[in-house]
Design an enzyme around this catalytic site. Structure first.
Site, PDB file in Angstrom:
ATOM      1  N   TYR A 178     -10.799  12.574   4.711  1.00 56.44           N
ATOM      2  CA  TYR A 178      -9.668  11.632   4.635  1.00 56.44           C
ATOM      3  C   TYR A 178      -8.436  12.241   5.293  1.00 56.44           C
ATOM      4  O   TYR A 178      -7.816  11.637   6.168  1.00 56.44           O
ATOM      5  CB  TYR A 178      -9.401  11.317   3.168  1.00 56.44           C
ATOM      6  CG  TYR A 178      -8.352  10.251   2.930  1.00 56.44           C
ATOM      7  CD1 TYR A 178      -8.531   8.950   3.394  1.00 56.44           C
ATOM      8  CD2 TYR A 178      -7.186  10.538   2.214  1.00 56.44           C
ATOM      9  CE1 TYR A 178      -7.574   7.963   3.155  1.00 56.44           C
ATOM     10  CE2 TYR A 178      -6.235   9.559   1.965  1.00 56.44           C
ATOM     11  CZ  TYR A 178      -6.426   8.273   2.439  1.00 56.44           C
ATOM     12  OH  TYR A 178      -5.482   7.309   2.193  1.00 56.44           O
ATOM     13  N   PHE A 227      -6.613  -2.967  -1.895  1.00 56.90           N
ATOM     14  CA  PHE A 227      -5.567  -3.114  -2.913  1.00 56.90           C
ATOM     15  C   PHE A 227      -4.172  -3.308  -2.293  1.00 56.90           C
ATOM     16  O   PHE A 227      -3.594  -4.407  -2.381  1.00 56.90           O
ATOM     17  CB  PHE A 227      -5.640  -1.883  -3.836  1.00 56.90           C
ATOM     18  CG  PHE A 227      -4.397  -1.552  -4.590  1.00 56.90           C
ATOM     19  CD1 PHE A 227      -3.733  -2.529  -5.333  1.00 56.90           C
ATOM     20  CD2 PHE A 227      -3.878  -0.258  -4.579  1.00 56.90           C
ATOM     21  CE1 PHE A 227      -2.575  -2.221  -6.041  1.00 56.90           C
ATOM     22  CE2 PHE A 227      -2.733   0.059  -5.284  1.00 56.90           C
ATOM     23  CZ  PHE A 227      -2.067  -0.930  -6.003  1.00 56.90           C
TER      24      PHE A 227
END
Ligand code: UDP
Length: 314
Positions: free
Chosen positions: A149, A15
């Site tokens: 993450y 994105f």
């Protein structure tokens, strides 16, 4: 004859990085976009595929690879970034933060290129300092589900600065805060696509927990402008790039309902483990060092995003 600058963008079909590819091409760069498409989408770069200055390479950057010829910038943007995506791909997320960061730093060292790492506000974890300044060390669970993450990005920052200190690689580290806009994956589970999709489909908006947790949402054009200013500056960072206007998730849900004209209800679902209670960037450094601040407020950006989602649902 001066040659065009060459930028390698890992995760370039994602994105935010796909918008970075657009801007670099506009600026007259050659872009080599490397993506294994586990969360990126060819649709995000389809409009660039016929451009002679754009090359798409499908590969996993966690395994070593070489690029022929000169490279001026290595932008390491590859990683699943939505909690749903990184929880589905935990090992890949750890490897792209660790192995891939190492390989791409080596590439930058060998090519004498500038290396830019897209780090994240998640390095602050569930922050005990508010708003978050770059000097804050964070409050992260080192082995909970989100650690795949958070710790990968923290390691990536550590590796980047180790290369900077040891090998004098010219580096830039940006900490991206929640970003939204056209090309967000409709189904990546993040709050912006979830709420817009639910509102447009007349389904209940799923607020996790009480909805009192806060986030600060940055429109993608602003985010990318900040990242490119950093790339072309002399600032190593880390530097926060995000919009400091802070909203509760509940207020955000109400705004999506209002701006989409939806009659959907709001329902509550359990709060994910280690979900940060508050998040808001202190952008003093970006303002003073890069002359950057966001221009698009949430209502304006949401209207554009809702319009894009409508088109892409059809
Ligand atoms: N969230 C929510 N409903 C959803 C998706 C997310 O209430 O359908 C909440 C989530 O618990 C978090 C915030 O919205 O507090 C932002 O979540 P997101 O996954 O977009 O990104 P994060 O900032 O957590 O990485």
């Amino acid at each position: 004859m001066t040659r065009k600058r060459v930028s390698v963008v890992s995760g370039g079909a994602g994105f935010v990085p796909s918008h970075i590819c657009d801007r670099l091409i506009e600026k007259g760069h050659k872009v080599i976009c490397v993506d294994n498409l586990i969360t990126g989408k060819t649709a995000n770069v389809r409009h660039l595929l016929k451009n002679k200055d754009f090359e798409f390479v499908r590969r996993d950057v966690s395994r070593p690879f070489t690029i022929k010829g000169p490279v001026d910038h290595v932008l390491h943007c590859a990683s699943p970034a939505s909690p749903v995506d990184y929880l589905e791909n935990p090992i890949e997320t750890l490897l792209v933060g660790s192995h891939a960061t190492h390989h791409l730093l080596e590439m930058a060292r060998v090519k004498r290129a500038i290396f830019l790492l897209t780090s994240t506000s998640e390095v602050y974890g569930d922050p005990q300092e508010h708003p978050q300044k770059e000097t804050y060390w964070g409050h992260v669970n080192p082995n909970g589900p989100r650690s795949v993450y958070d710790e990968a990005k923290r390691y990536a920052e550590a590796m980047t600065f180790a290369y900077h200190r040891t090998h004098k690689v010219d580096v830039r580290v940006v900490r991206i805060f929640n970003t939204y806009g056209p090309r967000m994956n409709l189904h990546d589970g993040r709050v912006v696509p979830n709420f817009i999709y639910q509102a447009l489909k007349g389904k209940p908006l799923t607020v996790y927990g009480s909805g009192r947790q806060t986030r600060s949402f940055c429109y993608v054009e602003d985010e990318v402008e900040g990242i490119l200013r950093l790339l072309f500056s002399k600032v190593a960072g880390p530097i926060n790039i995000g919009n400091p206007d802070e909203f509760t998730v509940m207020d955000f849900a109400k705004m999506v309902l209002e701006l989409s004209g939806s009659k959907s209800r709001i329902v509550h679902k359990p709060l994910p483990q280690d979900d940060p209670r508050q998040r808001c960037p202190d952008i003093t450094l970006a303002r003073t060092r890069l002359g950057w601040e966001p221009r698009v407020d949430l209502r304006e950006g949401l209207l554009k995003t809702i319009a894009w989602f409508k088109q892409n649902l059809e």
